[in-house]
Design a protein around this motif. Sequence first.
Motif, PDB file in Angstrom:
ATOM      1  N   PRO A  47       0.815  -1.206   0.000  1.00 23.43           N
ATOM      2  CA  PRO A  47       0.000   0.000   0.000  1.00 23.43           C
ATOM      3  C   PRO A  47       0.849   1.258   0.000  1.00 23.43           C
ATOM      4  O   PRO A  47       1.942   1.304   0.561  1.00 23.43           O
ATOM      5  CB  PRO A  47      -0.811  -0.131   1.303  1.00 23.43           C
ATOM      6  N   LEU A  48       0.284   2.308  -0.627  1.00 21.09           N
ATOM      7  CA  LEU A  48       1.000   3.576  -0.711  1.00 21.09           C
ATOM      8  C   LEU A  48       1.270   4.143   0.673  1.00 21.09           C
ATOM      9  O   LEU A  48       2.343   4.698   0.932  1.00 21.09           O
ATOM     10  CB  LEU A  48       0.198   4.566  -1.543  1.00 21.09           C
ATOM     11  N   LEU A  49       0.296   4.003   1.593  1.00 23.53           N
ATOM     12  CA  LEU A  49       0.468   4.548   2.936  1.00 23.53           C
ATOM     13  C   LEU A  49       1.670   3.920   3.623  1.00 23.53           C
ATOM     14  O   LEU A  49       2.441   4.606   4.314  1.00 23.53           O
ATOM     15  CB  LEU A  49      -0.805   4.317   3.761  1.00 23.53           C
ATOM     16  N   HIS A  50       1.849   2.611   3.420  1.00 17.16           N
ATOM     17  CA  HIS A  50       2.994   1.936   4.026  1.00 17.16           C
ATOM     18  C   HIS A  50       4.297   2.446   3.430  1.00 17.16           C
ATOM     19  O   HIS A  50       5.297   2.611   4.140  1.00 17.16           O
ATOM     20  CB  HIS A  50       2.870   0.425   3.820  1.00 17.16           C
ATOM     21  N   GLY A 102       5.692   9.579  -9.857  1.00 11.58           N
ATOM     22  CA  GLY A 102       4.598  10.131 -10.647  1.00 11.58           C
ATOM     23  C   GLY A 102       3.957  11.333  -9.975  1.00 11.58           C
ATOM     24  O   GLY A 102       3.645  12.337 -10.632  1.00 11.58           O
ATOM     25  N   LEU A 103       3.765  11.263  -8.664  1.00 10.73           N
ATOM     26  CA  LEU A 103       3.196  12.393  -7.931  1.00 10.73           C
ATOM     27  C   LEU A 103       4.112  13.608  -8.002  1.00 10.73           C
ATOM     28  O   LEU A 103       3.648  14.748  -8.138  1.00 10.73           O
ATOM     29  CB  LEU A 103       2.955  12.000  -6.473  1.00 10.73           C
ATOM     30  N   ALA A 104       5.423  13.375  -7.906  1.00 14.54           N
ATOM     31  CA  ALA A 104       6.376  14.488  -7.995  1.00 14.54           C
ATOM     32  C   ALA A 104       6.326  15.141  -9.368  1.00 14.54           C
ATOM     33  O   ALA A 104       6.382  16.374  -9.481  1.00 14.54           O
ATOM     34  CB  ALA A 104       7.788  13.982  -7.688  1.00 14.54           C
ATOM     35  N   MET A 105       6.220  14.339 -10.426  1.00 16.33           N
ATOM     36  CA  MET A 105       6.159  14.898 -11.772  1.00 16.33           C
ATOM     37  C   MET A 105       4.875  15.698 -11.980  1.00 16.33           C
ATOM     38  O   MET A 105       4.904  16.803 -12.542  1.00 16.33           O
ATOM     39  CB  MET A 105       6.262  13.767 -12.804  1.00 16.33           C
ATOM     40  N   LEU A 161       4.690  19.789 -12.668  1.00 17.74           N
ATOM     41  CA  LEU A 161       4.049  20.322 -13.868  1.00 17.74           C
ATOM     42  C   LEU A 161       2.892  21.253 -13.517  1.00 17.74           C
ATOM     43  O   LEU A 161       2.702  22.299 -14.152  1.00 17.74           O
ATOM     44  CB  LEU A 161       3.558  19.164 -14.744  1.00 17.74           C
ATOM     45  N   VAL A 162       2.126  20.883 -12.493  1.00 18.29           N
ATOM     46  CA  VAL A 162       1.030  21.751 -12.066  1.00 18.29           C
ATOM     47  C   VAL A 162       1.575  23.070 -11.529  1.00 18.29           C
ATOM     48  O   VAL A 162       0.982  24.138 -11.724  1.00 18.29           O
ATOM     49  CB  VAL A 162       0.170  21.035 -11.004  1.00 18.29           C
ATOM     50  N   SER A 163       2.725  23.011 -10.857  1.00 11.57           N
ATOM     51  CA  SER A 163       3.321  24.242 -10.328  1.00 11.57           C
ATOM     52  C   SER A 163       3.689  25.203 -11.440  1.00 11.57           C
ATOM     53  O   SER A 163       3.690  26.428 -11.246  1.00 11.57           O
ATOM     54  CB  SER A 163       4.555  23.910  -9.483  1.00 11.57           C
ATOM     55  N   LEU A 164       4.006  24.677 -12.629  1.00  5.92           N
ATOM     56  CA  LEU A 164       4.309  25.560 -13.760  1.00  5.92           C
ATOM     57  C   LEU A 164       3.071  26.338 -14.187  1.00  5.92           C
ATOM     58  O   LEU A 164       3.162  27.522 -14.540  1.00  5.92           O
ATOM     59  CB  LEU A 164       4.842  24.739 -14.929  1.00  5.92           C
ATOM     60  N   LEU A 189      13.353  19.329  -7.462  1.00  5.52           N
ATOM     61  CA  LEU A 189      12.612  18.172  -6.961  1.00  5.52           C
ATOM     62  C   LEU A 189      12.703  16.987  -7.911  1.00  5.52           C
ATOM     63  O   LEU A 189      12.891  15.845  -7.472  1.00  5.52           O
ATOM     64  CB  LEU A 189      11.145  18.562  -6.749  1.00  5.52           C
ATOM     65  N   LEU A 190      12.597  17.256  -9.204  1.00  2.00           N
ATOM     66  CA  LEU A 190      12.576  16.156 -10.174  1.00  2.00           C
ATOM     67  C   LEU A 190      13.889  15.374 -10.205  1.00  2.00           C
ATOM     68  O   LEU A 190      13.872  14.143 -10.099  1.00  2.00           O
ATOM     69  CB  LEU A 190      12.212  16.688 -11.558  1.00  2.00           C
ATOM     70  N   PRO A 191      15.070  16.010 -10.360  1.00  2.00           N
ATOM     71  CA  PRO A 191      16.292  15.210 -10.352  1.00  2.00           C
ATOM     72  C   PRO A 191      16.560  14.506  -9.025  1.00  2.00           C
ATOM     73  O   PRO A 191      17.154  13.424  -9.008  1.00  2.00           O
ATOM     74  CB  PRO A 191      17.395  16.232 -10.674  1.00  2.00           C
ATOM     75  N   VAL A 192      16.126  15.091  -7.913  1.00  2.00           N
ATOM     76  CA  VAL A 192      16.296  14.418  -6.625  1.00  2.00           C
ATOM     77  C   VAL A 192      15.458  13.141  -6.584  1.00  2.00           C
ATOM     78  O   VAL A 192      15.936  12.072  -6.168  1.00  2.00           O
ATOM     79  CB  VAL A 192      15.923  15.366  -5.465  1.00  2.00           C
ATOM     80  N   GLU A 193      14.207  13.229  -7.034  1.00  2.00           N
ATOM     81  CA  GLU A 193      13.351  12.042  -7.046  1.00  2.00           C
ATOM     82  C   GLU A 193      13.844  11.005  -8.051  1.00  2.00           C
ATOM     83  O   GLU A 193      13.798   9.802  -7.786  1.00  2.00           O
ATOM     84  CB  GLU A 193      11.906  12.440  -7.361  1.00  2.00           C
ATOM     85  N   PHE A 194      14.312  11.471  -9.197  1.00  2.00           N
ATOM     86  CA  PHE A 194      14.867  10.530 -10.169  1.00  2.00           C
ATOM     87  C   PHE A 194      16.137   9.875  -9.640  1.00  2.00           C
ATOM     88  O   PHE A 194      16.402   8.703  -9.921  1.00  2.00           O
ATOM     89  CB  PHE A 194      15.141  11.234 -11.499  1.00  2.00           C
ATOM     90  N   ALA A 195      16.938  10.609  -8.876  1.00  2.00           N
ATOM     91  CA  ALA A 195      18.142  10.023  -8.286  1.00  2.00           C
ATOM     92  C   ALA A 195      17.773   8.886  -7.337  1.00  2.00           C
ATOM     93  O   ALA A 195      18.410   7.816  -7.344  1.00  2.00           O
ATOM     94  CB  ALA A 195      18.937  11.095  -7.546  1.00  2.00           C
ATOM     95  N   LEU A 196      16.738   9.078  -6.516  1.00  2.00           N
ATOM     96  CA  LEU A 196      16.275   8.014  -5.634  1.00  2.00           C
ATOM     97  C   LEU A 196      15.754   6.830  -6.447  1.00  2.00           C
ATOM     98  O   LEU A 196      15.958   5.667  -6.080  1.00  2.00           O
ATOM     99  CB  LEU A 196      15.176   8.546  -4.714  1.00  2.00           C
ATOM    100  N   ALA A 197      15.079   7.118  -7.563  1.00  2.00           N
ATOM    101  CA  ALA A 197      14.553   6.049  -8.416  1.00  2.00           C
ATOM    102  C   ALA A 197      15.689   5.267  -9.075  1.00  2.00           C
ATOM    103  O   ALA A 197      15.642   4.031  -9.165  1.00  2.00           O
ATOM    104  CB  ALA A 197      13.627   6.632  -9.477  1.00  2.00           C
ATOM    105  N   TYR A 198      16.721   5.961  -9.540  1.00  2.00           N
ATOM    106  CA  TYR A 198      17.874   5.276 -10.139  1.00  2.00           C
ATOM    107  C   TYR A 198      18.556   4.372  -9.116  1.00  2.00           C
ATOM    108  O   TYR A 198      18.962   3.251  -9.437  1.00  2.00           O
ATOM    109  CB  TYR A 198      18.875   6.293 -10.683  1.00  2.00           C
TER     110      TYR A 198
END
Length: 219
Positions: free
Chosen positions: A2-5, A82-85, A89-92, A128-137
């Motif tokens: 679950p996402l909450l976990h 996905g939430l970060a992306m 984009l919404v912030s733009l 935010l995006l490169p930081v999240e992608f770094a964690l994903a990598y």
Amino acid sequence: MPLLHQLRRRPRLLIGAALGAVLAAALPWAADMPRSTQLLIGWSCGVWVYLLLVLQMMLRTPAEAVQQQARAIAEGMPTVLGLAMIGALVSLAALALELAQVRQAGGVAHGWPHLLVALGTVTGSWLLLPVEFALAYASLFHSGPKAPHGLEFPGDEAQPDYTDFLYFSVTLAATSQTSDVMVSARPIRRLVLVQAVLSFAFNTVVLALSINLLASLLS
């Protein structure tokens, strides 16, 4: 899982999101502040708190501990990424409204608070995006039967730490190329493609907004 976990395993994200939400909810007391500005301030503060906490974690986590930590958050990484992306984009879109406030205020001399909010938002959203992608990598690198696998870093270090993944991700976001790090696995190659396209779109929109704002102020 679950996402909450998964979110419970990312307390820094929860702290940043909670602080941003509280601040955005408290700002409506400022009656003369547009709703878009309130939301942007809340988003920006939450993002900056999260970034500072994550960067502190990256600098303090030794290379030997990255594998266990990256695997722990690997399953929920697609959703969080996905939430970060979406948020960036919404912030733009909200940023365009904020820059319109600067123009309506008669330029930087009177609209500088809106300009500061815009600058803080676009800088935080970009980071935010490169930081999240770094964690994903890092999670992809340490996941799967062939792990560690997928990225080949130059040098004689035994294994990469979080700053190595951050270096790779920020370089890709800023230059749209992978520099001296070789990609050798399809899942990571696909993620690189997503980041490259997203970064190009993000940078193009920011450049267009900046040119539009400059032209409006000069006129």
